[in-house]
Design an enzyme around this catalytic site. Sequence first.
Site, PDB file in Angstrom:
ATOM      1  N   HIS A  56      33.882  52.340  39.897  1.00 30.06           N
ATOM      2  CA  HIS A  56      33.825  50.959  39.431  1.00 30.06           C
ATOM      3  C   HIS A  56      35.072  50.244  39.964  1.00 30.06           C
ATOM      4  CE1 HIS A  56      33.781  47.384  37.146  1.00 30.06           C
ATOM      5  NE2 HIS A  56      34.774  47.734  36.340  1.00 30.06           N
ATOM      6  N   GLU A  96      27.476  41.295  30.920  1.00 36.30           N
ATOM      7  CA  GLU A  96      28.411  40.930  29.858  1.00 36.30           C
ATOM      8  C   GLU A  96      28.704  39.437  29.930  1.00 36.30           C
ATOM      9  OE1 GLU A  96      32.730  41.529  30.458  1.00 36.30           O
ATOM     10  OE2 GLU A  96      32.096  43.170  31.767  1.00 36.30           O
ATOM     11  N   CYS A 143      31.506  46.442  31.794  1.00 35.64           N
ATOM     12  CA  CYS A 143      31.024  46.755  33.150  1.00 35.64           C
ATOM     13  C   CYS A 143      30.179  48.028  33.200  1.00 35.64           C
ATOM     14  CB  CYS A 143      32.211  46.893  34.098  1.00 35.64           C
ATOM     15  SG  CYS A 143      33.288  45.465  34.081  1.00 35.64           S
TER      16      CYS A 143
HETATM   17  N1  COA Z   1      53.250  43.043  48.496  1.00 33.16           N
HETATM   18  C1  COA Z   1      52.501  44.145  48.259  1.00 33.16           C
HETATM   19  N2  COA Z   1      52.212  44.585  46.991  1.00 33.16           N
HETATM   20  C2  COA Z   1      52.665  43.853  45.969  1.00 33.16           C
HETATM   21  C3  COA Z   1      53.449  42.708  46.153  1.00 33.16           C
HETATM   22  C4  COA Z   1      53.745  42.293  47.489  1.00 33.16           C
HETATM   23  N3  COA Z   1      54.455  41.210  47.750  1.00 33.16           N
HETATM   24  N4  COA Z   1      53.757  42.209  44.935  1.00 33.16           N
HETATM   25  C5  COA Z   1      53.202  43.039  44.026  1.00 33.16           C
HETATM   26  N5  COA Z   1      52.554  44.039  44.651  1.00 33.16           N
HETATM   27  C6  COA Z   1      51.782  45.130  44.036  1.00 33.16           C
HETATM   28  C7  COA Z   1      52.483  45.703  42.810  1.00 33.16           C
HETATM   29  O1  COA Z   1      53.454  46.654  43.171  1.00 33.16           O
HETATM   30  C8  COA Z   1      51.296  46.316  42.085  1.00 33.16           C
HETATM   31  O2  COA Z   1      50.964  47.555  42.671  1.00 33.16           O
HETATM   32  P1  COA Z   1      50.844  48.862  41.740  1.00 33.16           P
HETATM   33  O3  COA Z   1      49.760  48.525  40.760  1.00 33.16           O
HETATM   34  O4  COA Z   1      50.461  49.918  42.704  1.00 33.16           O
HETATM   35  O5  COA Z   1      52.151  49.036  41.095  1.00 33.16           O
HETATM   36  C9  COA Z   1      50.154  45.365  42.415  1.00 33.16           C
HETATM   37  O6  COA Z   1      50.585  44.607  43.546  1.00 33.16           O
HETATM   38  C10 COA Z   1      49.823  44.392  41.300  1.00 33.16           C
HETATM   39  O7  COA Z   1      51.022  43.824  40.892  1.00 33.16           O
HETATM   40  P2  COA Z   1      51.301  43.517  39.352  1.00 33.16           P
HETATM   41  O8  COA Z   1      52.606  42.904  39.218  1.00 33.16           O
HETATM   42  O9  COA Z   1      50.984  44.721  38.544  1.00 33.16           O
HETATM   43  O10 COA Z   1      50.170  42.399  39.160  1.00 33.16           O
HETATM   44  P3  COA Z   1      49.754  41.550  37.944  1.00 33.16           P
HETATM   45  O11 COA Z   1      50.594  41.726  36.751  1.00 33.16           O
HETATM   46  O12 COA Z   1      49.615  40.177  38.508  1.00 33.16           O
HETATM   47  O13 COA Z   1      48.280  42.151  37.553  1.00 33.16           O
HETATM   48  C11 COA Z   1      46.093  43.012  37.801  1.00 33.16           C
HETATM   49  C12 COA Z   1      47.340  42.536  38.522  1.00 33.16           C
HETATM   50  C13 COA Z   1      45.103  43.529  38.804  1.00 33.16           C
HETATM   51  C14 COA Z   1      46.451  44.156  36.836  1.00 33.16           C
HETATM   52  C15 COA Z   1      45.470  41.812  37.043  1.00 33.16           C
HETATM   53  O14 COA Z   1      44.929  40.946  37.986  1.00 33.16           O
HETATM   54  C16 COA Z   1      44.398  42.170  36.061  1.00 33.16           C
HETATM   55  O15 COA Z   1      44.676  42.723  34.994  1.00 33.16           O
HETATM   56  N6  COA Z   1      43.118  41.829  36.345  1.00 33.16           N
HETATM   57  C17 COA Z   1      42.034  42.105  35.430  1.00 33.16           C
HETATM   58  C18 COA Z   1      41.477  43.438  35.726  1.00 33.16           C
HETATM   59  C19 COA Z   1      40.771  44.018  34.543  1.00 33.16           C
HETATM   60  O16 COA Z   1      41.379  44.287  33.542  1.00 33.16           O
HETATM   61  N7  COA Z   1      39.477  44.205  34.641  1.00 33.16           N
HETATM   62  C20 COA Z   1      38.699  44.809  33.606  1.00 33.16           C
HETATM   63  C21 COA Z   1      38.840  46.248  33.555  1.00 33.16           C
HETATM   64  S1  COA Z   1      37.523  47.143  34.224  1.00 33.16           S
END
Ligand code: COA
Length: 376
Positions: A234, A80, A112
Amino acid sequence: MKIGIDSIAFATSGYFLSLETLAKYRNVDFAKYCAGIGQMKMSIFPPNEDVVTVAVEAARKAISGIEDKNNVDMLIFATESSFDLSKSAGIYVHHFLKLKENCRVFDLKQACYSATAALRLAKSYVRENPDSKVLVIGSDVVKYSPRTSGEPTQGGAAVAFVVAKDPRILEIEPWAGIHTTDIMDFWRPSHLEEALFDGKLSAQNYLKSMHISVARYLEKSNIAISDVNHVCFHAPFCKMAQKANSQLFRLKSIGETLIYNSVIGNSCSASLYICFVSLLDHIKDDLTGKRIGFFSYGSGSVAEFFSGIVTKNYRQMLDTQNNQKMLTDRVEISFQEYESLGNRENLDFHSYKNVGEVAMFGINNHQRMYKVRKTY
Ligand code: COA
């Protein structure tokens, strides 16, 4: 006829950024990245590496395991993140691997998911042409804009596998559960290099699609979920796969499947199959005769759950030490260098090492130029 994966290999770039470094400079608790998202490092691509160069390296290793590369009469390149909307990235690979001219080459795209579509096409092709071998490549470089929530989930790698009759690694079973739905959870308009996404929506749709695909697979196959011995998911980030596993298997660990992806980052079309290599390379038990489930998800979205049976003597086809060495040999870059490499104007093709034999050395008249270069 038994058809499946006869040899498999992967490659990634020679550089990585530690997520501990990223956390420090983005003022984020590192525990969020390592425990919350499940990632430790991410591969960073210098200007001389792209989806083609790592694909050549992965494919070179995959076809070194087969007796006669003249039997490869189809090459499917799943990506992609190709740089050309017309010419197939696979043609460069075909050229550098010196495959025969009487060989079909084309790219496939569906986020993906596309390497899984390629695998199914390859299987049907081999059923019709039992002496043929099909080279399937999944290669992607994943970039999100700096300071977005996606930034720690970048990465990139290529996987290559040969699909053939009487496979020496995995016999693909006939059943699959598929789920397609129109959703905007991740997209990359052709004028952008960085992907756009709705991470929460994507995670929800991934899980929903998994449940539907698995239910369809179980219904078609008449197999109980307890008859699936291991599952590869994945992994856009490792925590996503762990969450999926906790809803599907609950007690079984998938730790071995995520060892490579946790230090490579997201490699989109390659990610699921790198999970499989990671499982083969790290699990202590003999997997002979075990059923492996595969959950493939491509945003947008298409999902598929299918399975395969690990064949006898698969261990002879593994390259575990070299796979591990390739990752430990990577060079760690500083945050400043990461920022400089993220700059599109950075066209320094000559200061960085390449992982394989082929490197990009310039762009002329909008054409990427590659040359065979010794690895150092
Ligand atoms: N210690 C431990 N865990 C922590 C933390 C800390 N200090 N702070 C946050 N977390 C945890 C959160 O609780 C959350 O866990 P949960 O999902 O089990 O609730 C996790 O870390 C991620 O935190 P969040 O606030 O949701 O992160 P974010 O808004 O920054 O987004 C992703 C994280 C992964 C969703 C983001 O990086 C993303 O969307 N990436 C792209 C992925 C994607 O879409 N790929 C294509 C699809 S296949």
